[in-house]
Scaffold this motif. Structure first.
Motif, PDB file in Angstrom:
ATOM      1  N   SER B 109     -10.977  44.945 -10.914  1.00 42.32           N
ATOM      2  CA  SER B 109      -9.688  44.275 -11.080  1.00 42.32           C
ATOM      3  C   SER B 109      -9.186  43.687  -9.767  1.00 42.32           C
ATOM      4  O   SER B 109      -8.452  42.700  -9.783  1.00 42.32           O
ATOM      5  CB  SER B 109      -8.660  45.223 -11.683  1.00 42.32           C
ATOM      6  N   GLY B 110      -9.581  44.263  -8.637  1.00 48.32           N
ATOM      7  CA  GLY B 110      -9.155  43.709  -7.353  1.00 48.32           C
ATOM      8  C   GLY B 110      -9.691  42.301  -7.153  1.00 48.32           C
ATOM      9  O   GLY B 110      -8.969  41.399  -6.725  1.00 48.32           O
ATOM     10  N   ARG B 114      -7.639  38.611  -7.004  1.00 49.49           N
ATOM     11  CA  ARG B 114      -7.757  37.610  -5.941  1.00 49.49           C
ATOM     12  C   ARG B 114      -8.057  36.244  -6.546  1.00 49.49           C
ATOM     13  O   ARG B 114      -7.495  35.224  -6.122  1.00 49.49           O
ATOM     14  CB  ARG B 114      -8.858  38.003  -4.968  1.00 49.49           C
ATOM     15  N   ASP B 120      -3.340  30.557  -9.483  1.00 53.84           N
ATOM     16  CA  ASP B 120      -1.914  30.270  -9.593  1.00 53.84           C
ATOM     17  C   ASP B 120      -1.417  29.414  -8.440  1.00 53.84           C
ATOM     18  O   ASP B 120      -0.593  28.525  -8.634  1.00 53.84           O
ATOM     19  CB  ASP B 120      -1.113  31.578  -9.622  1.00 53.84           C
ATOM     20  N   ALA B 156      -7.927  42.010 -17.729  1.00 53.16           N
ATOM     21  CA  ALA B 156      -6.816  41.412 -18.478  1.00 53.16           C
ATOM     22  C   ALA B 156      -6.205  40.237 -17.722  1.00 53.16           C
ATOM     23  O   ALA B 156      -5.754  39.263 -18.325  1.00 53.16           O
ATOM     24  CB  ALA B 156      -5.760  42.478 -18.738  1.00 53.16           C
ATOM     25  N   ILE B 157      -6.207  40.323 -16.419  1.00 55.89           N
ATOM     26  CA  ILE B 157      -5.575  39.303 -15.601  1.00 55.89           C
ATOM     27  C   ILE B 157      -6.327  37.965 -15.746  1.00 55.89           C
ATOM     28  O   ILE B 157      -5.743  36.889 -15.644  1.00 55.89           O
ATOM     29  CB  ILE B 157      -5.518  39.820 -14.149  1.00 55.89           C
ATOM     30  N   GLU B 160      -5.671  36.658 -19.437  1.00 52.10           N
ATOM     31  CA  GLU B 160      -4.356  36.011 -19.444  1.00 52.10           C
ATOM     32  C   GLU B 160      -4.441  34.555 -18.973  1.00 52.10           C
ATOM     33  O   GLU B 160      -3.735  33.697 -19.455  1.00 52.10           O
ATOM     34  CB  GLU B 160      -3.426  36.823 -18.543  1.00 52.10           C
ATOM     35  N   SER B 217       2.463  36.029 -23.929  1.00 48.98           N
ATOM     36  CA  SER B 217       2.434  35.258 -22.697  1.00 48.98           C
ATOM     37  C   SER B 217       2.811  33.802 -22.927  1.00 48.98           C
ATOM     38  O   SER B 217       2.411  33.190 -23.905  1.00 48.98           O
ATOM     39  CB  SER B 217       1.039  35.318 -22.093  1.00 48.98           C
ATOM     40  N   LEU B 218       3.560  33.256 -21.981  1.00 49.61           N
ATOM     41  CA  LEU B 218       3.928  31.850 -22.083  1.00 49.61           C
ATOM     42  C   LEU B 218       2.853  30.944 -21.504  1.00 49.61           C
ATOM     43  O   LEU B 218       2.946  29.733 -21.605  1.00 49.61           O
ATOM     44  CB  LEU B 218       5.259  31.617 -21.376  1.00 49.61           C
ATOM     45  N   ARG B 219       1.849  31.538 -20.876  1.00 48.94           N
ATOM     46  CA  ARG B 219       0.762  30.691 -20.399  1.00 48.94           C
ATOM     47  C   ARG B 219      -0.001  30.129 -21.589  1.00 48.94           C
ATOM     48  O   ARG B 219      -0.523  29.020 -21.520  1.00 48.94           O
ATOM     49  CB  ARG B 219      -0.192  31.494 -19.518  1.00 48.94           C
ATOM     50  N   THR B 327      -6.378  46.262 -21.953  1.00 46.82           N
ATOM     51  CA  THR B 327      -5.223  46.698 -21.193  1.00 46.82           C
ATOM     52  C   THR B 327      -4.995  48.194 -21.341  1.00 46.82           C
ATOM     53  O   THR B 327      -4.211  48.764 -20.626  1.00 46.82           O
ATOM     54  CB  THR B 327      -3.966  45.970 -21.665  1.00 46.82           C
TER      55      THR B 327
END
Lengths: 341, 591
Positions: B109-110, B114, B120, B156-157, B160, B217-219, B327
């Motif tokens: 997840s790290g 990144r 973003d 999950a990141i 998303e 999510s709004l993404r 998640t």
């Protein structure tokens, strides 16, 4: 790098926006922890905040943004140099420093200057992010993914306001007063409870659920991404207004009266919730005062206390295993009792 | 190129996704599910062809180190130039192109975080090794998901931030390798994409569709909007039409669904609790009332038909969607340690805290050599290493889980349901075997509790011991729970995560001290339950009392409350449901 999304254009998320404005008016409330759903604009809000903050007056060329008119918090260099006349100063943007994931300790606290060491073989201190963030904000996205030893170090400096570097044969102390903003998603891992308490305000950021609001969010975001310049121009007036409001609130902050009754209610609320220590009361009062100043009120009233109580207290409660209610709801319930329905 | 043709087969759909993604990859991604093979290669080739020829297309291994990912100090160049020279990371090198993440389901997840922050910010910022550097990095990603089951999904990141999802499994090799599928003129489409304006109805319809599918999510609607624009651009249309929106929703929203929309043509198969359909069009600013509603229906129909069959089945069964499983965390906690597990990078530290990382230590010491030589003198061949340079290896342990069964073998329980309890445990054991969990078995009857089986991976042994478990006697529930707490602590000390499954009818009648008496026995049991909770042990309480005895259930519920346990009443008499409940609870293990 593109221009950040304007703060005033963020739809909804009133708690988060209020908390950020409070910290902008009175940095002494302590840091802000924004935990919650993905895609809710946590990072957007922090980066937007930078554009709103009033400029600060700092000693020219000082790497720590020392304030020329306050001799107490000066760095070693400015302190030695000051003598009797005030040093030359410049206006610069208040720092909002981003701590990227994967940052190494030497860049956070500062270390031996590599270039000078290599080229001239001399020992000099290269300032780190903590120095840059002095008198501003330090932002950590995904704070729960940051390595433990860095988190400990940051909280320690944030609490003391001084960064002490003892490494590679260097011995440096410099002021590092900043508002720590951490954001993250609880699904990636919880923060240790002792860290939670170190943040002044904590907000639980949720995705808006009603469709019109969501449509508005998507529309604004989309038009920002397609034409950032036009979008920023459209929002510039609102941004200026908000920025002026922060300046005015900062000026008025000292004049906001804190009636004894407000302190008493704050204490009663904290007792009712059984929060440990006095940090809860202090933060509650400070946040309410900043909010009163933002709302141009002469004194702290029940409305302000009520508004900030969940963000100032919800993360300081002990978990009660038999009570499944969320901590925000518990604070609100207790506030209802203390302030009378 | 017309619409139905473009999506007539899964392969054509996959190609459309590749083309649409290639038009505007920055800041988003595609999750590509399916093992390595000719189909995946063909899809990647297609994507490569659709991207501008100059765009970088770089592969990231799941085990990449930070200095290669985000960049750092280029030691040889630095020493040569006598000044710090930065080395770009893979993300920055891919600026304007696409990162291909191999084995995304195993990505730590790290690293995912990144990559996500670069997506973003459209740039990479490093604060490492004395360097401060921000490099532009407008990238998109393709996550190759080779996960075999629902437990293995990309972080999950990244899910998303994924705009599209492609399942390559149902695509025949022959189709992917022989059907050239009409190539699209991508540079022309790119120009059209830039010129297209969004339609207000499109925004409204996509947001409403996302809400109807339970996508928080709004993404998601933003990506869907981008997809609609891309599809219209590929088709050569002058504006975004309804069919583009419907198709975009099917490609960019369907895979994120967490529930079925309330409407749609399969109304007969609606889930038991239809989600309240919002009435968004009351707002006068959103244009005429009728038209967007119809569009919404079209969009929802398109999505429902595009939801993968297995997802549909799961949604109907009320279970969470695939994306959600990620998640929940896996069965075992993950623990960073300096002693055991898989190496995951280094950190400053002294060798007494862990194993020294020689290369990292030398790297840390290298830039300072000229300075130190001048200061301390000595032969030039010798390397000066100071304590600050020392680096130690960090390891990540994947802790396993140990399920501790605490079984009430007392008379009151035994007569009714011991057989049923045994059946349920047998099923759970099979599941534990699949997950490679350890199991332990504690039985309490008469005056005391007994560890029938210490923690073991041998489910066969557990089954044998269970079969020979005698029943009868009093119910020393408190003793049972105490034994479970002690065993849980012991299990945790070995680096495993304990999970307690209590099976009882709640009729405690023997206190801790071995004396009879219901009141004292219950009080002790509640106390023991609270202790278990205080020790931070997750648990599940399965009530085995007879369905007719309502009062018995109440005591079991109160004990479950004290333990902070999930509660399940067994007389559902369906072992599969018991198993499902345990699995769900186990997945929620504090991970």
């Amino acid at each position: 790098m593109r221009q950040p999304y304007p703060f005033s254009a963020i739809v909804g998320q009133e708690d988060m926006k209020t908390a950020f404005l409070i910290a902008a008016v009175d940095p002494s409330v302590g840091g802000i922890l924004a935990f919650g759903d993905r895609g809710t604009g946590k990072s957007t809000a922090v980066r937007a905040l930078a554009a709103l903050l009033p400029k600060i007056r700092a000693v020219d060329g000082c790497p720590y943004n020392c304030n020329p008119s306050s001799p107490a918090g000066l760095c070693q260099a400015c302190h030695g140099r000051s003598g009797d006349k005030e040093p030359k100063s410049v206006l610069k943007a208040a720092p909002v420093v981003d701590l990227p994931l994967g940052a190494t300790e030497d860049r956070v606290v500062g270390a031996l200057n590599l270039e000078r060491a290599l080229a001239h073989g001399e020992k000099s201190f290269q300032t780190g992010l903590l120095a840059q963030a002095n008198r501003g904000f330090l932002y950590i996205d995904e704070v729960n993914l940051l390595e433990d030893h860095l988190v400990d170090l940051l909280l320690d400096v944030a609490a003391s306001g001084v960064n002490v570097v003892e490494r590679e044969g260097l011995s440096v102390r410099h002021p590092a007063q900043f508002v720590l903003i951490g954001s993250g998603n609880p699904e990636e891992g919880e923060l240790r409870p002792q860290l939670l308490d170190r943040f002044g305000l904590a907000i639980d950021v949720k995705t808006p659920l009603d469709v019109p609001t969501r449509i508005e969010v998507v529309k604004r975001r989309d038009s920002y991404e397609r034409d950032p310049d036009a979008f920023l121009a459209h929002w510039s007036a609102a941004e200026r207004k908000l920025s002026n409001r922060i300046v005015a609130a900062r000026k008025a902050l000292a004049e906001v009266v804190t009636p004894d009754s407000a302190i008493e209610s704050a204490t009663r609320l904290c007792l009712a919730l059984g929060s440990d220590g006095l940090r809860g009361e202090l933060t509650l009062i400070r946040a309410a005062r900043a909010l009163a100043s933002l709302e141009k009120k002469p004194e702290i009233g029940v409305a302000q206390l009520r508004r900030v109580a969940p963000m100032a207290l919800s993360h300081r409660l002990r978990r009660n295993p038999l009570d499944e209610t969320g901590s925000t709801a518990r604070v609100e319930r207790a506030a209802d009792e203390v302030f009378g329905g | 190129m017309t619409d139905p043709e473009a999506t007539s087969t899964p392969w054509r759909r996959a190609c459309l996704v590749a083309d649409a993604f290639a038009l505007a990859p920055a800041g988003c991604g595609v999750i590509v599910r399916g093992g390595p093979g000719p189909v995946r290669d063909a899809w990647l080739t297609r994507l490569r062809a659709a991207l501008p020829p100059a765009a970088p297309f770089r592969r990231i291994p799941a085990s990449i180190a930070d200095d290669r990912l985000i960049g750092g100090l280029d030691i040889p160049a630095t020493l040569k130039a006598q000044r710090p020279v930065a080395e770009k990371g893979l993300i920055a090198e891919t600026d304007g192109g696409v990162l291909v993440i191999a084995m995304a389901e195993r990505l730590p997840s790290g690293i995912a975080a990144r990559i996500a922050s670069a997506l973003d910010a459209e740039s990479v910022t490093i604060e490492r090794d004395g360097l401060t550097l921000t490099t532009p990095a407008s990238v998109g990603f393709v996550a190759l998901d080779e996960g075999a089951d629902d437990d293995e999904v990309p972080p999950a990141i990244l899910i998303e931030r994924s705009a599209y999802f492609v399942d390559l499994d149902p695509i025949a090799i022959r189709e992917a390798t022989t059907d050239p599928s009409d190539a699209v003129d991508c540079s022309a489409a790119r120009a059209r994409f830039a010129a297209l304006r969004e339609e207000p109805e499109a925004v409204a319809a996509l947001v409403a569709a996302a809400a109807g599918l339970g996508i928080a999510s709004l993404r998601a609607p933003l990506f869907a909007l981008r997809a609609a624009r891309a599809i219209a651009a590929i088709e050569g249309a002058g504006k975004i039409e309804d069919r583009h929106i419907a198709l975009a929703a099917a490609l960019a929203l369907a895979h994120r669904a967490t529930r079925l929309p309330a409407e749609g043509d399969d109304a007969a198969e609606e889930p038991p609790e239809p989600p309240p359909e919002d009435e968004p069009e009351t707002d006068e600013s959103k244009g005429p009332n009728d038209e967007p509603r119809q569009l919404e229906d079209v969009v929802l129909d398109a999505i429902v038909s595009a939801i993968p069959a297995d997802l549909l089945a799961r949604l109907k069964a009320g279970a969470s969607a695939r994306a959600k499983a990620a998640t929940r965390g896996k069965a075992g906690d993950r623990l960073i340690s300096t002693r055991r597990g898989r190496p995951v990078g280094t950190r400053p530290g002294l060798p007494r805290e862990g194993r020294i990382a020689l290369v990292a230590t030398l790297r840390a010491a290298a830039p300072w050599q000229p300075l130190r030589r001048r200061e301390h003198g000595g032969e030039p061949a010798r390397v000066h290493v100071l304590p600050d340079d020392l680096r130690i290896v960090m390891h990540q342990e994947r802790r396993g889980a140990t399920t501790i069964f605490v079984v009430d073998a007392s008379g009151s329980s035994a007569f009714h349901r011991l057989a049923e309890v045994k059946g349920a445990i047998e099923l759970l054991l099979a599941d534990c075997y699949v997950r490679r969990d350890s199991v332990a078995l504690i039985a309490f009857r008469g005056k005391d509790a007994e560890i029938v089986l210490p923690a073991t991976r041998s489910t066969a042994m557990a089954r044998r011991r269970l079969a020979g478990l005698p029943g009868g006697g009093g119910t020393p529930l408190a003793r049972g729970l105490d034994a479970a707490a002690a065993l849980a602590v012991q299990v945790r000390r070995t680096g495993q995560t304990p999970f307690v499954v209590l099976m009882t009818d709640g009729q405690a009648n023997v206190a801790r001290d071995g004396q009879g008496g219901r009141a004292k026995a219950l009080e002790d049991a509640l106390d023991a339950g609270r202790r278990l909770f205080a020790a931070g042990v997750s648990s599940l309480a399965i009530d085995t009392s007879a369905p007719s005895r309502q009062r018995d259930s109440a005591t079991t519920v109160s004990i479950a409350d004290a333990m902070g346990a999930d509660y399940l009443k067994l007389p559902v008499a369906d072992s599969a449901r018991v198993n499902e409940a345990v699995r769900r609870s186990a997945q929620r293990l504090r991970g």
